[in-house]
Design an enzyme around this catalytic site. Structure first.
Site, PDB file in Angstrom:
ATOM      1  N   ARG A 120      16.229 -40.205  -3.727  1.00  0.00           N
ATOM      2  CA  ARG A 120      16.457 -41.400  -4.547  1.00  0.00           C
ATOM      3  C   ARG A 120      15.225 -41.817  -5.356  1.00  0.00           C
ATOM      4  NH1 ARG A 120      19.259 -42.328   0.247  1.00  0.00           N
ATOM      5  NH2 ARG A 120      21.525 -42.456  -0.030  1.00  0.00           N
ATOM      6  N   LYS A 142      13.422 -42.063 -19.518  1.00  0.00           N
ATOM      7  CA  LYS A 142      14.777 -41.534 -19.643  1.00  0.00           C
ATOM      8  C   LYS A 142      14.775 -40.091 -19.148  1.00  0.00           C
ATOM      9  CE  LYS A 142      17.395 -43.700 -23.377  1.00  0.00           C
ATOM     10  NZ  LYS A 142      17.974 -43.424 -24.716  1.00  0.00           N
ATOM     11  N   GLU A 184      10.768 -36.801 -34.865  1.00  0.00           N
ATOM     12  CA  GLU A 184      10.603 -38.019 -34.072  1.00  0.00           C
ATOM     13  C   GLU A 184       9.411 -38.838 -34.564  1.00  0.00           C
ATOM     14  OE1 GLU A 184      12.659 -39.197 -31.982  1.00  0.00           O
ATOM     15  OE2 GLU A 184      13.906 -37.498 -31.348  1.00  0.00           O
ATOM     16  N   LYS A 226       6.722 -46.044 -29.330  1.00  0.00           N
ATOM     17  CA  LYS A 226       7.658 -45.906 -28.212  1.00  0.00           C
ATOM     18  C   LYS A 226       7.230 -46.741 -27.016  1.00  0.00           C
ATOM     19  CE  LYS A 226      10.710 -42.937 -25.766  1.00  0.00           C
ATOM     20  NZ  LYS A 226      11.353 -41.608 -25.619  1.00  0.00           N
ATOM     21  N   GLU A 236      17.574 -49.732 -22.053  1.00  0.00           N
ATOM     22  CA  GLU A 236      18.321 -49.695 -23.303  1.00  0.00           C
ATOM     23  C   GLU A 236      19.406 -50.771 -23.362  1.00  0.00           C
ATOM     24  OE1 GLU A 236      18.692 -45.791 -25.698  1.00  0.00           O
ATOM     25  OE2 GLU A 236      20.641 -46.086 -24.770  1.00  0.00           O
ATOM     26  N   ARG A 240      15.571 -51.210 -27.189  1.00  0.00           N
ATOM     27  CA  ARG A 240      15.318 -49.772 -27.095  1.00  0.00           C
ATOM     28  C   ARG A 240      16.306 -48.947 -27.915  1.00  0.00           C
ATOM     29  NH1 ARG A 240      13.486 -46.285 -21.801  1.00  0.00           N
ATOM     30  NH2 ARG A 240      13.487 -44.257 -22.818  1.00  0.00           N
ATOM     31  N   ASN A 244      17.043 -44.687 -31.122  1.00  0.00           N
ATOM     32  CA  ASN A 244      18.104 -43.716 -31.373  1.00  0.00           C
ATOM     33  C   ASN A 244      18.397 -43.543 -32.860  1.00  0.00           C
ATOM     34  OD1 ASN A 244      19.285 -42.723 -28.723  1.00  0.00           O
ATOM     35  ND2 ASN A 244      19.230 -44.917 -28.369  1.00  0.00           N
ATOM     36  N   HIS A 247      19.944 -40.342 -34.283  1.00  0.00           N
ATOM     37  CA  HIS A 247      20.390 -39.515 -33.170  1.00  0.00           C
ATOM     38  C   HIS A 247      21.903 -39.429 -33.021  1.00  0.00           C
ATOM     39  CE1 HIS A 247      16.188 -39.601 -32.247  1.00  0.00           C
ATOM     40  NE2 HIS A 247      16.341 -38.909 -31.142  1.00  0.00           N
ATOM     41  N   HIS A 251      22.638 -35.701 -32.375  1.00  0.00           N
ATOM     42  CA  HIS A 251      23.149 -35.148 -31.119  1.00  0.00           C
ATOM     43  C   HIS A 251      24.479 -34.427 -31.331  1.00  0.00           C
ATOM     44  CE1 HIS A 251      20.678 -37.904 -28.217  1.00  0.00           C
ATOM     45  NE2 HIS A 251      20.004 -36.842 -28.613  1.00  0.00           N
ATOM     46  N   HIS A 263      16.301 -29.849 -31.484  1.00  0.00           N
ATOM     47  CA  HIS A 263      16.593 -31.277 -31.488  1.00  0.00           C
ATOM     48  C   HIS A 263      16.074 -31.950 -32.753  1.00  0.00           C
ATOM     49  CE1 HIS A 263      17.050 -35.388 -29.996  1.00  0.00           C
ATOM     50  NE2 HIS A 263      15.780 -35.605 -30.286  1.00  0.00           N
TER      51      HIS A 263
END
Length: 364
Positions: A120, A142, A184, A226, A236, A240, A244, A247, A251, A263
């Site tokens: 965990r 993330k 990015e 960032k 998010e 945040r 994206n 994206h 994506h 990417h």
């Protein structure tokens, strides 16, 4: 004379630092106090670098465990993560031990997911060796893997204990991989720090020179963008989402290409698409919209995609993490460094704007 290490703090409930500089790898054991075993997740091309890190860890009294995984997006799967967990189990990996992700964005995403789920949550340190990893994937907590449904739809938020951006590792990248990471960087310029755009426009060649001071400044500025955002909003739930930008379509292109596109190349097209959506909406002036194409093209990134792909891309966009129910949300710009979220875009609007980023049929 070597420039001093830059330390950038990421705030939040579990604050940590991103170190940017050269010669940082020998300091890896210092980021892992109390760890008896350290698992190094890496792809085959970085075996030599991992050999060195194993020596550094062993000299500091830590037992290294190598977890070699498939390269790039092929390694980001539940099956590969399960193989990693099996090795941790055989090694008797405990909660005081640590996982280190060594590589590009795909490896750091996977390593973070492995660390987040084992017992965990065990300690994680990221050692990004690609530009994409340094300015984006390794920062912010993330983690995730890809599934048949889409990219990064399975994952967890698990902030690292530290991120070591050793700029010397960028010299090992091929030109296309370095170029991909620039998407990015450019994104950070448009959503928050226009000085990034000015640096690239002044000398695109210097901006992509891994040994030069311009790229270092671009990395530091992008990391600060960032760090500022994720320190305020880890999960998010608010601000945040602006990270994206570009994206949603990006994506979808990656998935449509079976992840054969890098990417950054896919996000580059996504950035141009988002800019044209904002222009069509009257949110963004034509000059700023067109600036996207100019800046991205100047560093060798694509800005157009196949004209016949929209019907396949739309369902993938609807699976985007920003979607709420049946509503597809886009991060757009209301001006330079003024990101906003728009949720009432019609399919007709999306389709019409797609024509603005299509490769002419005769050139496909």
């Amino acid at each position: 004379m070597t420039a001093p290490t830059t330390r950038i703090k990421v705030a939040g409930s579990a604050p940590y630092e991103v170190l940017v500089g050269a010669g940082l790898l020998d300091g890896l054991p210092d980021t892992l106090p109390g760890a008896a075993q350290v698992a190094l997740v890496h792809a085959p091309p970085l075996s030599g670098l991992v050999d060195r890190l194993c020596e550094v860890l062993a000299a500091a009294g830590r037992k290294p465990l190598r977890l070699e995984v498939p390269d790039a997006e092929h390694g980001k799967s539940v099956a590969v993560a399960e193989q990693c967990w099996a090795q941790l189990g055989r090694a008797g990996f405990t909660r005081t031990d640590a996982v280190v992700g060594v590589g590009g964005g795909a490896v750091t995403d996977l390593a973070g997911f492995v660390a987040a789920c084992w017992l965990r949550g065990v300690r994680l340190v990221q050692v990004p060796t690609s530009l994409l990893g340094m300015v984006d994937a390794a920062i912010g907590g993330k983690t995730g893997v890809n599934t048949a449904a889409g990219k990064n739809l399975v994952g967890a938020f698990h902030p690292p204990a530290a991120v070591l951006c050793d700029l010397a590792t960028l010299a090992t990248l091929d030109a296309e991989e370095l170029t991909g990471g620039m998407a990015e960087v450019v994104k950070c310029g448009f959503i928050a720090d226009p000085r990034i755009l000015e640096l690239i426009e002044a000398d695109p060649a210097a901006a992509t020179d891994p040994a030069g001071p311009v790229l270092r400044e671009l990395v530091e500025r992008s990391v600060r963008v960032k760090a500022d955002v994720v320190g305020e909003d880890l999960r998010e739930s608010g601000r945040r989402i602006v990270l994206n930008y570009g994206h949603t379509l990006g994506h979808a292109i990656e998935r449509h290409e079976g992840y054969r596109w890098r990417h950054g190349h896919a996000v580059s097209v996504g950035l141009v698409y988002a800019a044209q959506l904002a222009r069509r909406r009257g949110l963004l002036d034509a000059a700023t919209a067109d600036r996207h194409t100019a800046v991205l093209s100047s560093v060798g990134l694509p800005t157009r995609y196949r004209a016949d792909a929209f019907d396949a891309l739309l369902p993938a966009m609807r699976l985007d993490k920003k979607a709420q129910g049946s509503t597809l949300r886009f991060v757009l710009l209301a001006g330079l460094a003024e990101p906003t979220v728009v949720a009432d875009l019609s399919e007709a609007e999306l389709r019409a704007t797609y024509l603005d980023v299509c490769v002419p049929e005769g050139e496909q």
